[in-house]
Write an enzyme that holds these catalytic residues in place. Structure first.
Site, PDB file in Angstrom:
ATOM      1  N   SER A 291      44.546  44.746  35.110  1.00 53.45           N
ATOM      2  CA  SER A 291      44.695  44.436  33.682  1.00 53.45           C
ATOM      3  C   SER A 291      43.392  44.027  32.990  1.00 53.45           C
ATOM      4  O   SER A 291      43.344  44.011  31.759  1.00 53.45           O
ATOM      5  CB  SER A 291      45.734  43.340  33.480  1.00 53.45           C
ATOM      6  OG  SER A 291      47.014  43.908  33.441  1.00 53.45           O
TER       7      SER A 291
ATOM      8  N   LYS B  19      42.205  46.489  30.599  1.00 60.33           N
ATOM      9  CA  LYS B  19      42.884  46.650  29.310  1.00 60.33           C
ATOM     10  C   LYS B  19      42.056  46.123  28.139  1.00 60.33           C
ATOM     11  O   LYS B  19      42.200  46.576  27.006  1.00 60.33           O
ATOM     12  CB  LYS B  19      44.236  45.924  29.337  1.00 60.33           C
ATOM     13  CG  LYS B  19      45.224  46.514  30.331  1.00 60.33           C
ATOM     14  CD  LYS B  19      46.463  45.647  30.409  1.00 60.33           C
ATOM     15  CE  LYS B  19      47.462  46.191  31.415  1.00 60.33           C
ATOM     16  NZ  LYS B  19      48.611  45.279  31.589  1.00 60.33           N
TER      17      LYS B  19
ATOM     18  N   TYR C 238      46.238  55.537  32.212  1.00 63.63           N
ATOM     19  CA  TYR C 238      46.469  54.106  32.431  1.00 63.63           C
ATOM     20  C   TYR C 238      46.273  53.720  33.910  1.00 63.63           C
ATOM     21  O   TYR C 238      45.540  52.775  34.228  1.00 63.63           O
ATOM     22  CB  TYR C 238      47.892  53.761  31.951  1.00 63.63           C
ATOM     23  CG  TYR C 238      48.318  52.357  32.262  1.00 63.63           C
ATOM     24  CD1 TYR C 238      47.898  51.286  31.477  1.00 63.63           C
ATOM     25  CD2 TYR C 238      49.147  52.087  33.349  1.00 63.63           C
ATOM     26  CE1 TYR C 238      48.287  49.989  31.781  1.00 63.63           C
ATOM     27  CE2 TYR C 238      49.535  50.798  33.653  1.00 63.63           C
ATOM     28  CZ  TYR C 238      49.107  49.749  32.867  1.00 63.63           C
ATOM     29  OH  TYR C 238      49.478  48.470  33.172  1.00 63.63           O
TER      30      TYR C 238
ATOM     31  N   TYR D 236      48.624  36.191  31.115  1.00 63.52           N
ATOM     32  CA  TYR D 236      50.080  36.386  31.207  1.00 63.52           C
ATOM     33  C   TYR D 236      50.804  35.218  30.533  1.00 63.52           C
ATOM     34  O   TYR D 236      50.347  34.701  29.522  1.00 63.52           O
ATOM     35  CB  TYR D 236      50.519  36.546  32.667  1.00 63.52           C
ATOM     36  CG  TYR D 236      49.762  37.617  33.417  1.00 63.52           C
ATOM     37  CD1 TYR D 236      49.840  38.959  33.043  1.00 63.52           C
ATOM     38  CD2 TYR D 236      48.959  37.302  34.503  1.00 63.52           C
ATOM     39  CE1 TYR D 236      49.148  39.943  33.735  1.00 63.52           C
ATOM     40  CE2 TYR D 236      48.269  38.284  35.200  1.00 63.52           C
ATOM     41  CZ  TYR D 236      48.368  39.603  34.814  1.00 63.52           C
ATOM     42  OH  TYR D 236      47.680  40.562  35.491  1.00 63.52           O
TER      43      TYR D 236
ATOM     44  N   VAL E 271      46.189  41.883  38.409  1.00 61.38           N
ATOM     45  CA  VAL E 271      47.023  41.623  39.588  1.00 61.38           C
ATOM     46  C   VAL E 271      46.298  41.812  40.921  1.00 61.38           C
ATOM     47  O   VAL E 271      46.852  41.475  41.959  1.00 61.38           O
ATOM     48  CB  VAL E 271      48.326  42.454  39.613  1.00 61.38           C
ATOM     49  CG1 VAL E 271      49.278  41.999  38.542  1.00 61.38           C
ATOM     50  CG2 VAL E 271      48.041  43.926  39.528  1.00 61.38           C
TER      51      VAL E 271
END
Ligand code: GLU
Length: 317
Positions: free
Chosen positions: A71, A74, A201, A253, A271
Site C-alpha cells: 500500500s 498507493k 494495481y 489503516y 501489508v
C-alpha cells in the site's frame, strides 16, 4: 553544534539500541498471510533508514531487507494520477474522507452515495486510481509507475517481485469483487477492463524496495516534491500536499487516528510491513517490520516511530 546537527548525531548513536528494544514488539504480531507469498517474511526483522536533504543516511537493524511496497505504492500512484488528470479528474473518482472500515471493505461503496471509494488509500480507491494512470496498455501504465518510483527512490533498478505479484493475483478474490463493484458503479468506465486495471494495481503493490528507498521517497515528499540531489521539482507541491494529508488522515489503516496521536507525522504502511513517514522539510524515513498488529501495521515499526517522535518532539502538533 546546532540543534539539528546534535539531533542527527544522537539519532546515529542511539538508533541501533532503539531498534533492538522495539524488535521485541515483533513477538506481538505476525506477517500477513492472506497473500500467501508474504507469509514467509522474517517475522523478527526490524529495520529503519532516515535520510536528510544533504543525502546523509542513518540506518539500523535489518535495513537491507527487501520487501514489497504494497500500500505504500498507493501514495505514488495517487501522485501520478494527479499529475496525469489534475485534482478534478481524480476527485471525480475518489473522495477525501477516512472510512473507519477495513482497507479492503466493500461496505460504503454500496451504502453511501455516489458509490465512489472514500479515499485513494483504501483498496477500492487505489484500484480506481490505477485506472487513471496514463498509458495505452497495462504494461505501459505499469512501466510509467515504476519509472516514477525509481526516480523518487534514486535507483533505476527497482523492479516488481514476480512471486508476490503472482500470489496476489491468484488469490485476490476480494480485490476482484471490489473492482467489479466499481465497474458496476461506473467508477471504472467502459474503456476500463477490470482485469487490466487490477493487473496494474497488483504490479505496483509488488514493487520491491528497502528502507533506504522508502526513506528517499519520503524525503521527496518532506521537501514538497523536490529531488534532494538535484533540486528539481519532481511533483507539483500542491499534489504532494494532498498526498501527505491523505497519509495523515488515512495512511495507517484504522489506526490512523491513534498513529496521529502517538507519532503525529504523515505516514503510509503496507501489508508487507513497510512504513514510509517523514518530518516535513527535514527527514524521509523508511521502516520495515513484517510482523503486523491487528490493524495491519508493523508492531515494532510503530513502536520505534513512537519512540523517535517522543525523543525528538517530531509531532506536527
Ligand atoms: N496488495 C495489497 C492488497 O490489495 C495491498 C494492501 C496493503 O498493503 O494495505 O491487499
Amino acid at each position: 553544534m546546532d540543534r539539528s546537527e546534535e539531533e542527527w548525531s544522537r539519532l546515529g548513536a542511539q538508533l541501533p539500541a532503539w531498534v533492538e528494544i522495539s524488535r521485541e514488539m515483533t513477538a506481538f504480531g505476525r506477517p500477513a498471510s492472506y497473500i500467501p507469498e508474504l507469509a514467509g517474511a522474517p517475522a523478527h526483522a526490524l529495520g529503519i533508514a532516515v535520510m536528510e536533504p544533504s543525502g546523509r543516511i542513518v540506518a539500523a537493524g535489518d535495513c537491507g531487507l527487501r520487501f514489497t511496497m504494497q500500500s505504500i505504492s498507493k501514495v505514488f500512484t495517487l501522485l501520478l494520477a494527479l499529475m496525469d488528470n489534475g485534482e478534478e479528474g481524480v476527485f471525480r473518482k475518489v473522495g477525501m474522507e477516512p472510512t473507519g472500515d477495513d482497507f479492503n471493505s466493500m461496505l460504503k461503496l454500496e451504502l453511501v452515495e455516489p458509490g465512489i471509494p472514500f479515499n485513494p488509500l483504501i483498496n477500492a480507491g487505489a484500484i480506481a486510481i490505477s485506472s487513471l494512470i496514463a498509458g495505452a496498455t497495462p504494461a505501459e501504465k505499469t512501466q510509467r509507475i515504476f519509472a516514477f518510483l525509481r526516480r523518487l527512490a534514486g535507483d533505476d533498478t527497482i523492479v516488481g517481485d514476480e512471486a508476490v505479484y503472482a500470489s496476489e493475483s491468484a488469490t485476490a478474490f476480494r480485490n476482484r469483487s471490489l473492482a467489479y463493484f466499481l465497474k458496476d458503479n461506473r467508477v471504472l468506465e467502459d474503456k476500463d477492463d477490470v482485469e487490466e486495471v487490477l493487473d496494474v494495481y497488483f504490479r505496483h503493490c509488488s514493487a520491491l524496495a528497502t528502507c533506504r528507498h522508502i526513506a528517499r521517497m519520503g524525503l521527496v515528499l518532506a521537501l514538497g516534491g523536490v529531488d534532494p540531489a538535484t533540486g528539481e521539482q519532481l511533483v507539483p507541491r500542491r499534489f504532494v500536499q494532498i498526498a501527505k494529508t491523505f497519509m495523515f488522515s488515512c495512511g495507517m489503516y484504522n489506526a490512523s487516528g491513534e498513529f496521529a496521536i502517538r507519532v503525529g507525522l504523515p505516514a503510509k504502511s503496507g501489508v508487507a510491513g513497510g512504513i514510509m513517514t517523514l518530518v516535513p522539510g527535514r527527514y524521509g524515513i523508511g521502516v520495515v517490520g513484517p510482523a503486523l498488529n491487528g490493524k495491519g501495521n508493523s508492531t515494532a515499526g510503530v513502536h520505534l516511530l513512537e519512540k523517535l517522535s517522543r525523543e525528538f518532539d517530531w509531532s506536527l502538533f
